[in-house]
Design an enzyme around this catalytic site. Structure first.
Site, PDB file in Angstrom:
ATOM      1  N   GLU A 120      47.868  93.743  39.210  1.00  0.00           N
ATOM      2  CA  GLU A 120      49.246  94.076  39.593  1.00  0.00           C
ATOM      3  C   GLU A 120      49.668  95.478  39.123  1.00  0.00           C
ATOM      4  OE1 GLU A 120      52.323  90.954  39.529  1.00  0.00           O
ATOM      5  OE2 GLU A 120      53.577  92.430  38.537  1.00  0.00           O
ATOM      6  N   SER A 161      52.730  90.383  34.118  1.00  0.00           N
ATOM      7  CA  SER A 161      51.548  89.796  34.776  1.00  0.00           C
ATOM      8  C   SER A 161      50.538  90.883  35.099  1.00  0.00           C
ATOM      9  CB  SER A 161      51.951  89.107  36.080  1.00  0.00           C
ATOM     10  OG  SER A 161      52.904  88.115  35.801  1.00  0.00           O
ATOM     11  N   ARG A 169      54.867  91.091  46.205  1.00  0.00           N
ATOM     12  CA  ARG A 169      54.411  92.184  45.324  1.00  0.00           C
ATOM     13  C   ARG A 169      53.849  93.375  46.124  1.00  0.00           C
ATOM     14  NH1 ARG A 169      56.805  89.157  42.469  1.00  0.00           N
ATOM     15  NH2 ARG A 169      56.188  88.392  40.410  1.00  0.00           N
TER      16      ARG A 169
HETATM   17  C1  LIG Z   1      57.268  92.013  30.008  1.00  0.00           C
HETATM   18  C2  LIG Z   1      57.201  92.350  31.489  1.00  0.00           C
HETATM   19  C3  LIG Z   1      57.645  91.438  32.420  1.00  0.00           C
HETATM   20  C4  LIG Z   1      57.599  91.736  33.792  1.00  0.00           C
HETATM   21  N1  LIG Z   1      58.070  90.830  34.676  1.00  0.00           N
HETATM   22  C5  LIG Z   1      58.054  91.106  36.008  1.00  0.00           C
HETATM   23  C6  LIG Z   1      58.564  90.157  36.947  1.00  0.00           C
HETATM   24  O1  LIG Z   1      59.057  89.087  36.593  1.00  0.00           O
HETATM   25  N2  LIG Z   1      58.508  90.481  38.270  1.00  0.00           N
HETATM   26  C7  LIG Z   1      58.014  91.674  38.695  1.00  0.00           C
HETATM   27  O2  LIG Z   1      58.013  91.919  39.915  1.00  0.00           O
HETATM   28  N3  LIG Z   1      57.541  92.607  37.827  1.00  0.00           N
HETATM   29  C8  LIG Z   1      57.546  92.350  36.505  1.00  0.00           C
HETATM   30  N4  LIG Z   1      57.049  93.263  35.608  1.00  0.00           N
HETATM   31  C9  LIG Z   1      56.480  94.527  36.102  1.00  0.00           C
HETATM   32  C10 LIG Z   1      57.506  95.714  36.095  1.00  0.00           C
HETATM   33  O3  LIG Z   1      58.592  95.436  35.267  1.00  0.00           O
HETATM   34  C11 LIG Z   1      58.025  96.019  37.497  1.00  0.00           C
HETATM   35  O4  LIG Z   1      56.951  96.262  38.385  1.00  0.00           O
HETATM   36  C12 LIG Z   1      58.957  97.233  37.505  1.00  0.00           C
HETATM   37  O5  LIG Z   1      59.550  97.380  38.775  1.00  0.00           O
HETATM   38  C13 LIG Z   1      58.236  98.526  37.133  1.00  0.00           C
HETATM   39  O6  LIG Z   1      59.226  99.510  36.930  1.00  0.00           O
HETATM   40  P1  LIG Z   1      58.892 100.867  36.199  1.00  0.00           P
HETATM   41  O7  LIG Z   1      60.075 101.756  36.343  1.00  0.00           O
HETATM   42  O8  LIG Z   1      58.449 100.593  34.807  1.00  0.00           O
HETATM   43  O9  LIG Z   1      57.702 101.404  37.082  1.00  0.00           O
HETATM   44  P2  LIG Z   1      56.401 102.233  36.626  1.00  0.00           P
HETATM   45  O10 LIG Z   1      55.513 101.327  35.842  1.00  0.00           O
HETATM   46  O11 LIG Z   1      56.792 103.504  35.983  1.00  0.00           O
HETATM   47  O12 LIG Z   1      55.750 102.531  38.043  1.00  0.00           O
HETATM   48  C14 LIG Z   1      55.270 101.472  38.831  1.00  0.00           C
HETATM   49  C15 LIG Z   1      54.941 102.024  40.225  1.00  0.00           C
HETATM   50  O13 LIG Z   1      56.145 102.483  40.851  1.00  0.00           O
HETATM   51  C16 LIG Z   1      56.028 103.845  41.204  1.00  0.00           C
HETATM   52  N5  LIG Z   1      57.352 104.437  41.023  1.00  0.00           N
HETATM   53  C17 LIG Z   1      58.162 104.306  39.937  1.00  0.00           C
HETATM   54  N6  LIG Z   1      59.332 104.922  40.157  1.00  0.00           N
HETATM   55  C18 LIG Z   1      59.257 105.491  41.387  1.00  0.00           C
HETATM   56  C19 LIG Z   1      60.139 106.281  42.171  1.00  0.00           C
HETATM   57  N7  LIG Z   1      61.364 106.628  41.755  1.00  0.00           N
HETATM   58  N8  LIG Z   1      59.713 106.730  43.397  1.00  0.00           N
HETATM   59  C20 LIG Z   1      58.470 106.393  43.849  1.00  0.00           C
HETATM   60  N9  LIG Z   1      57.595 105.621  43.155  1.00  0.00           N
HETATM   61  C21 LIG Z   1      57.991 105.185  41.935  1.00  0.00           C
HETATM   62  C22 LIG Z   1      54.971 104.417  40.291  1.00  0.00           C
HETATM   63  O14 LIG Z   1      54.358 105.579  40.851  1.00  0.00           O
HETATM   64  C23 LIG Z   1      54.019 103.234  40.199  1.00  0.00           C
HETATM   65  O15 LIG Z   1      53.212 103.207  41.354  1.00  0.00           O
HETATM   66  C24 LIG Z   1      57.088  92.987  34.229  1.00  0.00           C
HETATM   67  C25 LIG Z   1      56.644  93.924  33.264  1.00  0.00           C
HETATM   68  C26 LIG Z   1      56.711  93.611  31.910  1.00  0.00           C
HETATM   69  C27 LIG Z   1      56.254  94.630  30.899  1.00  0.00           C
END
Ligand SMILES: Cc1cc2nc3c(=O)[nH]c(=O)nc-3n(C[C@H](O)[C@H](O)[C@H](O)COP(=O)(O)OP(=O)(O)OC[C@H]3O[C@@H](n4cnc5c(N)ncnc54)[C@H](O)[C@@H]3O)c2cc1C
Length: 345
Positions: A338, A239, A165
């Site tokens: 997280e 999480s 992570r």
């Molecule tokens: C129901 C549920 C289940 C999940 N299960 C998992 C799992 O099994 N495993 C897991 O690892 N995660 C899980 N997650 C967490 C999440 O899905 C991941 O961390 C995912 O990668 C976040 O993507 P996002 O585009 O929504 O990022 P955001 O929430 O929009 O951003 C997260 C971080 O990434 C940065 N960021 C986003 N895009 C960029 C970019 N293009 N350039 C630079 N920085 C950027 C943001 O600034 C922030 O710091 C889960 C979430 C939910 C809601």
């Protein structure tokens, strides 16, 4: 097409917790051709908060400054090298859509990472992982832009410094990097990873004794649907806490005191360590299923904080703080959050 810029923009629909907050300025980047205009719009200001799908973020208050929403699109196969196929996807692509697309092309490697919400560009940030596989295992490289200078840069897997992570993009002056595209190395031949949890057993129960990658993806989807609340119905960010990794000496004492606790071998730097189950710790402290106003802990999964309606980010954070403190008081372990807390604390 000109950049979309909105002032005092509502963020509720842009985060999976569904918490209400406003961005002083919301810029949406739809096309790489807009990068020079973006650079001009950000000139001399503080670094923006880069937003993907908002599924790993908790807005604890209104966001001063700029939120930069990444909506870049495009997926293509770059080339084949024997069994290996390199795929390139733009940062704003939906991660799970990429997983489905890769399976439809007969490509393997992403099946265990099915149904993780969010965008491709966010996947390297915390080295997304699920069911025994992490992004780093299929990662090739990524392209980013330095938001301070407008200069492009390429990051190899080594440059990204992936850990559990974690990556280089969570440290130092990481806010300067906008990831614009990610390349993955997938394979034509399945190398299935079924050792984690109940994957193998569930395939067996389904009568699938010679599974393909799509079978694994289908089982992962089924388990996730059973275990995790759907953010479209119950706001959450998956999480809320990471599984803590503790030094071996502490871990041995913990195991002796709590022989029923699930633990997994891990490392801290090069030293042997133990990964504990944050869900187990939280459940033992009695938090599973509790509700304080509209902020709560999911009844099925103690690691998942949920928004039952109109909880604010501050209320969810206050609940998380109480959980952390009680786990520390009982087990001597501080849980790390997280999701990213915005504004930064
Ligand atoms: C129901 C549920 C289940 C999940 N299960 C998992 C799992 O099994 N495993 C897991 O690892 N995660 C899980 N997650 C967490 C999440 O899905 C991941 O961390 C995912 O990668 C976040 O993507 P996002 O585009 O929504 O990022 P955001 O929430 O929009 O951003 C997260 C971080 O990434 C940065 N960021 C986003 N895009 C960029 C970019 N293009 N350039 C630079 N920085 C950027 C943001 O600034 C922030 O710091 C889960 C979430 C939910 C809601």
């Amino acid at each position: 097409m000109a950049l979309s810029i909105v002032h005092d923009a509502p963020l509720r629909a842009l985060n999976s917790f569904g918490v209400a907050a406003q961005a002083e300025r919301l810029i949406s980047l739809d096309d790489e051709a807009q990068l020079p205009e973006l650079h001009a719009a950000l000139a001399d200001g503080p670094a923006p908060f880069v937003l993907g799908g908002g599924s790993n973020v908790l807005f604890t208050a209104n966001v001063p400054g700029t939120v930069l929403r990444v909506a870049l699109r495009g997926v293509r196969m770059l080339g084949e090298d024997g069994d290996a196929v390199t795929v390139e996807a733009a940062a704003g692509e939906n991660w799970d859509a990429l997983v489905r697309w890769s399976l439809a092309q007969g490509l393997c490697g992403l099946e265990n990472l099915s149904m993780i919400p969010g965008t491709v560009g966010a996947a390297p940030i915390q080295n997304i992982g699920a069911y025994g596989v992490e992004l780093r295992e299929v990662f090739d490289s990524l392209d980013a832009v330095d938001l301070r200078t407008g200069e492009p840069a390429r990051f190899s897997a080594a440059d990204c410094a992936f850990h559990y992570r974690d990556s280089t993009f969570k440290h130092g002056d990481a806010a300067r990097w906008l990831i614009v595209r990610v390349r993955l190395r997938l394979s034509r031949t399945p190398r299935l990873r079924l050792s984690y949890g109940e994957l193998g057993q569930r395939l067996h129960e389904a009568g699938i004794d010679a599974p393909g990658a799509s079978d694994v993806a289908a089982i992962v989807r089924r388990i996730r649907t059973e275990r995790l609340p759907d953010p479209a119905r119950l706001g959450n960010a998956g999480s809320f806490f990471q599984n803590p990794i503790v030094p071996a000496a502490f871990g041995n004492g913990f195991c002796a005191a709590h022989p029923a606790a699930p633990t997994y071998p891990a490392t801290l730097g090069d030293a042997p360590a133990l990964k504990l189950s944050a869900a187990w710790l939280i459940e033992r402290c009695g938090w599973k299923g509790i509700r304080d106003g509209d902020a709560g802990v999911d009844a099925r999964h103690a690691l998942v904080l949920v928004n039952h309606g109109v909880a604010s980010g501050a209320q969810l954070l206050a609940l998380a703080t109480r959980i952390r403190e009680s786990v520390h008081a009982r087990f001597g372990v501080w849980l790390e959050t997280e999701p990213v807390l915005v504004p930064a604390r």
